[in-house]
Every structure is written in structure tokens, then in C-alpha cells.
Write a protein that holds these residues in place. Structure first.
Motif, PDB file in Angstrom:
ATOM      1  N   PHE A   1      29.118   2.453 -15.271  1.00  0.00           N
ATOM      2  CA  PHE A   1      28.696   2.054 -16.609  1.00  0.00           C
ATOM      3  C   PHE A   1      28.196   0.608 -16.545  1.00  0.00           C
ATOM      4  CE2 PHE A   1      32.281   5.120 -17.658  1.00  0.00           C
ATOM      5  CZ  PHE A   1      31.415   6.196 -17.723  1.00  0.00           C
ATOM      6  N   PRO A   2      26.898   0.388 -16.734  1.00  0.00           N
ATOM      7  CA  PRO A   2      26.333  -0.941 -16.469  1.00  0.00           C
ATOM      8  C   PRO A   2      26.755  -2.000 -17.469  1.00  0.00           C
ATOM      9  CG  PRO A   2      24.659   0.519 -17.373  1.00  0.00           C
ATOM     10  CD  PRO A   2      25.872   1.361 -17.135  1.00  0.00           C
ATOM     11  N   HIS A   3      27.239  -1.559 -18.652  1.00  0.00           N
ATOM     12  CA  HIS A   3      27.589  -2.539 -19.673  1.00  0.00           C
ATOM     13  C   HIS A   3      29.050  -2.963 -19.580  1.00  0.00           C
ATOM     14  CE1 HIS A   3      28.596   1.412 -21.077  1.00  0.00           C
ATOM     15  NE2 HIS A   3      29.206   0.963 -22.150  1.00  0.00           N
ATOM     16  N   MET A   4      29.732  -2.491 -18.542  1.00  0.00           N
ATOM     17  CA  MET A   4      31.140  -2.853 -18.389  1.00  0.00           C
ATOM     18  C   MET A   4      31.355  -3.522 -17.032  1.00  0.00           C
ATOM     19  SD  MET A   4      33.051   0.607 -19.553  1.00  0.00           S
ATOM     20  CE  MET A   4      32.648   1.441 -21.083  1.00  0.00           C
TER      21      MET A   4
ATOM     22  N   THR B   1      38.442   2.227 -18.721  1.00  0.00           N
ATOM     23  CA  THR B   1      38.022   2.820 -19.990  1.00  0.00           C
ATOM     24  C   THR B   1      38.479   4.264 -20.154  1.00  0.00           C
ATOM     25  OG1 THR B   1      36.148   3.243 -21.443  1.00  0.00           O
ATOM     26  CG2 THR B   1      35.681   3.332 -19.100  1.00  0.00           C
TER      27      THR B   1
ATOM     28  N   HIS C   1      40.947   5.535 -23.107  1.00  0.00           N
ATOM     29  CA  HIS C   1      40.396   6.329 -24.200  1.00  0.00           C
ATOM     30  C   HIS C   1      40.596   7.822 -24.036  1.00  0.00           C
ATOM     31  CE1 HIS C   1      38.033   2.505 -24.644  1.00  0.00           C
ATOM     32  NE2 HIS C   1      38.632   2.635 -25.804  1.00  0.00           N
TER      33      HIS C   1
ATOM     34  N   TYR D   1      29.809  -7.457 -12.856  1.00  0.00           N
ATOM     35  CA  TYR D   1      29.141  -6.274 -13.401  1.00  0.00           C
ATOM     36  C   TYR D   1      28.541  -5.468 -12.254  1.00  0.00           C
ATOM     37  CZ  TYR D   1      29.729  -7.752 -18.187  1.00  0.00           C
ATOM     38  OH  TYR D   1      30.274  -8.081 -19.396  1.00  0.00           O
TER      39      TYR D   1
ATOM     40  N   LYS E   1      31.342   4.810 -26.750  1.00  0.00           N
ATOM     41  CA  LYS E   1      31.756   3.914 -25.660  1.00  0.00           C
ATOM     42  C   LYS E   1      30.693   3.764 -24.581  1.00  0.00           C
ATOM     43  CE  LYS E   1      35.923   4.046 -27.430  1.00  0.00           C
ATOM     44  NZ  LYS E   1      36.216   2.991 -28.409  1.00  0.00           N
ATOM     45  N   ILE E   2      29.924   4.800 -24.360  1.00  0.00           N
ATOM     46  CA  ILE E   2      29.042   4.784 -23.192  1.00  0.00           C
ATOM     47  C   ILE E   2      27.558   4.729 -23.566  1.00  0.00           C
ATOM     48  CG2 ILE E   2      28.456   5.938 -21.012  1.00  0.00           C
ATOM     49  CD1 ILE E   2      31.404   5.047 -21.228  1.00  0.00           C
TER      50      ILE E   2
ATOM     51  N   PRO F   1      26.257   1.808 -26.665  1.00  0.00           N
ATOM     52  CA  PRO F   1      26.295   0.418 -26.204  1.00  0.00           C
ATOM     53  C   PRO F   1      25.221   0.090 -25.167  1.00  0.00           C
ATOM     54  CG  PRO F   1      28.502   1.343 -26.200  1.00  0.00           C
ATOM     55  CD  PRO F   1      27.556   2.485 -26.474  1.00  0.00           C
ATOM     56  N   GLN F   2      24.681   1.114 -24.521  1.00  0.00           N
ATOM     57  CA  GLN F   2      23.578   0.863 -23.591  1.00  0.00           C
ATOM     58  C   GLN F   2      22.225   1.082 -24.265  1.00  0.00           C
ATOM     59  OE1 GLN F   2      24.001   2.630 -19.570  1.00  0.00           O
ATOM     60  NE2 GLN F   2      25.938   3.413 -20.344  1.00  0.00           N
TER      61      GLN F   2
ATOM     62  N   PHE G   1      25.363  -7.302 -21.348  1.00  0.00           N
ATOM     63  CA  PHE G   1      24.727  -6.136 -20.779  1.00  0.00           C
ATOM     64  C   PHE G   1      24.406  -6.405 -19.336  1.00  0.00           C
ATOM     65  CE2 PHE G   1      21.130  -3.012 -20.778  1.00  0.00           C
ATOM     66  CZ  PHE G   1      21.929  -1.927 -21.070  1.00  0.00           C
TER      67      PHE G   1
END
Ligand SMILES: Nc1ncnc2c1ncn2[C@@H]1O[C@H](COP(=O)(O)OP(=O)(O)OP(=O)(O)O)[C@@H](O)[C@H]1O
Ligand SMILES: [Mg+2]
Lengths: 256, 239
Positions: free
Chosen positions: A103-106, A114, A118, A147, B139-140, B143-144, B222
Motif C-alpha cells: 500500500f503506497p500511502h502507508m 492495518t 481492521h 514508505y 482504507k486502501i 486514500p490513494q 502519499f
């Protein structure tokens, strides 16, 4: 005798008019390590994608730990499983992809926390401890706050493994996890898989073109050809002298 | 003819400013409506029943290819005449509905492009980790999908700001109508219209900067921040 962890019963899969899997029958025992080899387009990826519920079989059934994966009983009849049923059964299965799919945003750490938080409703502290433990195990304990874009392909693939491992799957699927990597990064990833395999608890299915590696860690090797399991046996049986001409010529390409 | 008069300038100022207040509130109301409604379009377009999807696509296309002015007139003048479901709405509400619905079809497309740009591997990884459908979105995927669309969404805010004077045709008197009315009343157009120009400048420049900032902030959260940051630098001055 032990019950199989996974059972494929006469599984067929077509895309449109093209039948790519033509009757797969397969038992995977608990803790068994199975390598799947075969020419491009033979259906290797499709087999494990069906097990991961990313692709629905056209016919036949897949039983995971005694549960029918793609079908469920509804007022006495077997019907196609709904999302709720799939969620119950696929919790036992984890997968590592050819292209990592982090997941690139985490951050690395968030990638590994995650799902436990969740999906499994673990509390944050224990999820974090477990994520750090697994990231340490794959040798990335010092990259927690990076990242995915900031690390190498080999490191990404190791994060992907940690991310799958934190969920404590009983079955792990690997789809050519080293074929998108630069050659010098392949070994570090194989090393981690070897470690996981040697711990021995999980059932593992590895689609791979690394023949040495397959010989090394697999209990059983399947040779898939034109949508059927054309040959199977222990590594020495399959990699030794085989009567099967297609297998022979396939393997010859790797010997050079 | 008459030359510049500060007296007129200060005399016209309160009226024009009042108009500006109305213009801004209308812009914001229309924009929020379009942002929320846009999500509605995006999601009903994904319903896996073909005839419904076709119908939705057709309706969106219809709304987009009809002039917003026609839609405003329809909602304000024609809607109340429709039997049973027709209601008379005040000008402001009509404007919010008319412009909001019109632009929501564009904004829905922006969301859609953002969502489609998310790699299919992200869906597969989240299935493999056993996320629920709802969690996959919240969540996935979103957000992207959303941060890269922020420059485009920002542009629509500015386009909206420039479009709301249309609402004067159904009686929502914004900044331009106020200035114009003043001019007509006293036969002095130079000063009130100069005020309009100045106020627009004062507003648009900071909002361009604001959008730029927001964009950077989202990008910072990001992965592709460095690449995107560089790409978007040139686009900062949207107005
Ligand atoms: N979603 C799809 N739609 C149509 N055809 C598909 C789809 N996925 C796979 N196929 C086809 O099914 C066949 C088997 O594909 P699969 O990916 O399982 O092969 P593979 O053994 O993994 O090959 P490779 O070694 O190249 O990865 C191929 O001919 C492929 O083109
Ligand atoms: Mg494949």
C-alpha cells in the motif's frame, strides 16, 4: 491419516471460451510445501488465484480446511458463496504477489499493521509488536517508517511477506515472487522464504521459475502443462529422469 | 465623460461587498453539493447491473450536455409546474441544485478517473488480507484515488466561482449584479466594476495558493510525493 488442508476436486476454469484449467485434482497436506512449475500460460497463477478467491472456478470445488470455499449451503442447496462466506474461509490464506502490491500511502510498519487492526480487530499495541517482530524476521526492522517507494524491490517483497505473515495464515501462496526483481535481489527474498519454510507450520504453494530453489524446499513438485497437472512427485522424481517429454524439454531450458 | 471618483468608489463598496458575500456563499454551497453528489454518481455507476449502469451513464451525459442555464431555468420556473412532485424553490436553493447537480457529473468523473488509476493489485492485496468491501474503499482505495485528483477538484472550485453569476438570471444577486445595478442606477460603471475586479484578484490569488498548499499536504501523506510534487509545481497558478 491427516486430513488435507486444501482439496481441489475436478476444478475447471475458463476465461470466455478458453478453458485454461481442465480438471485439477489436488490435495495439499498440512505443512506441505508444494512447488508449481510449468510453461507460461499453463495456468499456474490461475490455480492459486482461485484459492485466494481472486478468481472463481467455472466448475468443481475447492475445500479449505474442511470448508467449501466457493460454495455454501442455502436452504438445502449448494449456491455460489457470498462475500461473507468467502471472508470466513479466506482468513486462513495469505498471498504474496509478483508485483508486491504494497500500500503506497502507508509506511512499512502501517502496511503490516492495518489488516490485523481492521480485519482481526487486534489492539494497536499488540498489532504493532507483531508487525515489528515479523519485519525484524524479514530483516527490515530498521525501515519501519519508510514508505514503499523508498526501498528496493527485494525489500518490498520482504515487506509483503511480513504483511501476509502477521495475519497468521495456515496457507501461504507465492506467485513468482522473485521474477519482478533485479537478479542481485532474488537471493535475499528466497532466503526469507526458506526460513519460513523451515519453520514448517504453514502449507505453502510456490509458483516459481527458480528450479534450484524448488528442488531445495519443496516436498512435492507439480508440473502444470496446458491446464492439467501433467506430472508430479518429489523433487528428485520430477527433476530426475522423467518419461514425460514436455517436462523434459521444459526443464532442459533451465539447465543450459 | 466622467473621470475616476473616490467618492463613488466608497459609496459603491458596501453594495458590491454584499454581492460578494452572496457569490461566495453560493459558490461554496454549490461546490459542496457537487462534491457530495459526485460521489453518488461514482458509486451508482459501479452497480453491477448493466441496464442500470447504462441509464446512469446516459443521465450523466444528458446533464453534462445541457447548458447549466437551461437547468437553472428548469428547476426554478418549470419544476413547480410539474404535477405531484413539483415544488417551488427559492432562487438560492434552485441555484445550488442546478449548478450543484450539473457540476457533480463532472466531479463524479474526476473521482472515477482517480479510482480507475489505482492499480488492480491494490484491490487484490486487500482481498488477500481479507478486508471487507467497505474497508477496501475507505482504507486502501480512496486514500490513494483522491489526493491525485485534488488539483482537478480545485480547478472546479474556481470554475464554479466563475459560473455562479449565472444565478443572477433567476434572481440571486451576486457581486456582478450588485455592481451592475449600482452602475445602472447612478450611471457610474467604472468604480463599481473596478471594485469587482480588485475583489476577484484578492480572492483568486490566495485560493490558487491555498489549493497548491493543500495539494502538497495531501501529497506528503502519499507515496509518490516527490514525483507528484515536482509534476504539480507548474500547475500551481490555476487562475
Ligand atoms: N483475467 C483473464 N482473462 C482472460 N484470460 C486470462 C485471464 N487470466 C489468465 N488468462 C489466461 O489464462 C491462461 C493461464 O494464465 P496463468 O496466468 O494462470 O498462466 P501462468 O501459468 O501463471 O503463466 P506465467 O508463467 O506466464 O505467469 C493464459 O493463457 C492467460 O492468457
Ligand atoms: Mg503466472
Amino acid at each position: 491419516m491427516n486430513e488435507p488442508m486444501v482439496k481441489f476436486k475436478d476444478v475447471h476454469k475458463s476465461f470466455g471460451d478458453v478453458e485454461v484449467l481442465k480438471g485439477i485434482n489436488l490435495d495439499l497436506m498440512p505443512a506441505e510445501k508444494v512447488a508449481v512449475i510449468g510453461p507460461s500460460g499453463s495456468g499456474k497463477t490461475t490455480i492459486i488465484r482461485m484459492l485466494m478467491t481472486l478468481e472463481q472456478p467455472t466448475s468443481g470445488s475447492i475445500i479449505v480446511d474442511g470448508e467449501n470455499l466457493w460454495q455454501m449451503e442455502k436452504s438445502g442447496r449448494l449456491v455460489t458463496a457470498n462475500e461473507k462466506h468467502l471472508r470466513q474461509v479466506r482468513g486462513d490464506i495469505g498471498m504474496v504477489f509478483q508485483h508486491f502490491n504494497l500500500f503506497p500511502h502507508m509506511t512499512i510498519l502501517q502496511n503490516c499493521m492495518t489488516a490485523p487492526i481492521h480485519v482481526k480487530q487486534e489492539n494497536k499495541a499488540s498489532a504493532k509488536a507483531r508487525a515489528i517482530e515479523m519485519l525484524d524476521k524479514v530483516g527490515l526492522g530498521d525501515k519501519l517508517d519508510n514508505y514503499p517507494s523508498q526501498i528496493s524491490g527485494g525489500q518490498k517483497q520482504r515487506v509483503a511477506m511480513a504483511r501476509a505473515l502477521v495475519m497468521r495464515p495456515k496457507i501461504m501462496l507465492f506467485d513468482e515472487v522473485t521474477s519482478a526483481l533485479d537478479p542481485e535481489l532474488v537471493e535475499e527474498v528466497l532466503e526469507v522464504i526458506r526460513d519460513i519454510a523451515h519453520e514448517g507450520r504453514m502449507t505453502m504453494v510456490l509458483v516459481t521459475h527458480e528450479m534450484e530453489f524448488a528442488r531445495d524446499i519443496a516436498d512435492r513438485v507439480l508440473f502444470l502443462d496446458k491446464g492439467v497437472i501433467a506430472e508430479q512427485g518429489t523433487p528428485s522424481e520430477v527433476f530426475g529422469h522423467s518419461e514425460n517429454e514436455r517436462l523434459d524439454s521444459f526443464l532442459r531450458r533451465f539447465r543450459r | 465623460m466622467n473621470s475616476w471618483s473616490w467618492e463613488v468608489f466608497f459609496d459603491a463598496f458596501p453594495a458590491v461587498l454584499e454581492g460578494l458575500g452572496i457569490t461566495i456563499s453560493l459558490t461554496i454551497a454549490c461546490y459542496l453539493f457537487a462534491l457530495v453528489f459526485g460521489f453518488g454518481w461514482t458509486f451508482i455507476r459501479r452497480i453491477p447491473i448493466k441496464p442500470i449502469r447504462w441509464l446512469i451513464i446516459w443521465v450523466m451525459e444528458f446533464i453534462r450536455s445541457t447548458p447549466p442555464l437551461v437547468q437553472l431555468f428548469f428547476i426554478f420556473y418549470a419544476w413547480p409546474m410539474v404535477p405531484v412532485i413539483g415544488v417551488a424553490l427559492d432562487p438560492f436553493t434552485s441555484a445550488v441544485l442546478g449548478l450543484g447537480i450539473h457540476y457533480s457529473t463532472y466531479i463524479g468523473e474526476v473521482y472515477r478517473s482517480g479510482i480507475e488509476n489505482v492499480d488492480s493489485g491494490q484491490w487484490e492485496a486487500s482481498t488477500a488480507l481479507n478486508f471487507s468491501n467497505r474497508q477496501k474503499w475507505t482504507k486502501i482505495i480512496l486514500p490513494q484515488a483522491i489526493p491525485p485528483t485534488i488539483p482537478m477538484l480545485g480547478n472546479y472550485l474556481i470554475i464554479m466561482f466563475k459560473e455562479v453569476p449565472l444565478a443572477s438570471t433567476i434572481g440571486v444577486l451576486g457581486i456582478l449584479s450588485m455592481a451592475n445595478d449600482y452602475g445602472a442606477q447612478y450611471w457610474r460603471y467604472l468604480e463599481p466594476l473596478t471594485i469587482v475586479a480588485i475583489l476577484f484578484l484578492i480572492l483568486s490569488y490566495p485560493s490558487a495558493i491555498l489549493i497548491n498548499r493543500l495539494e502538497k499536504k495531501m501529497n506528503r501523506r502519499f507515496d509518490k510525493k516527490t514525483v507528484l510534487g515536482r509534476m504539480n509545481k507548474g500547475k500551481g497558478a490555476v487562475m
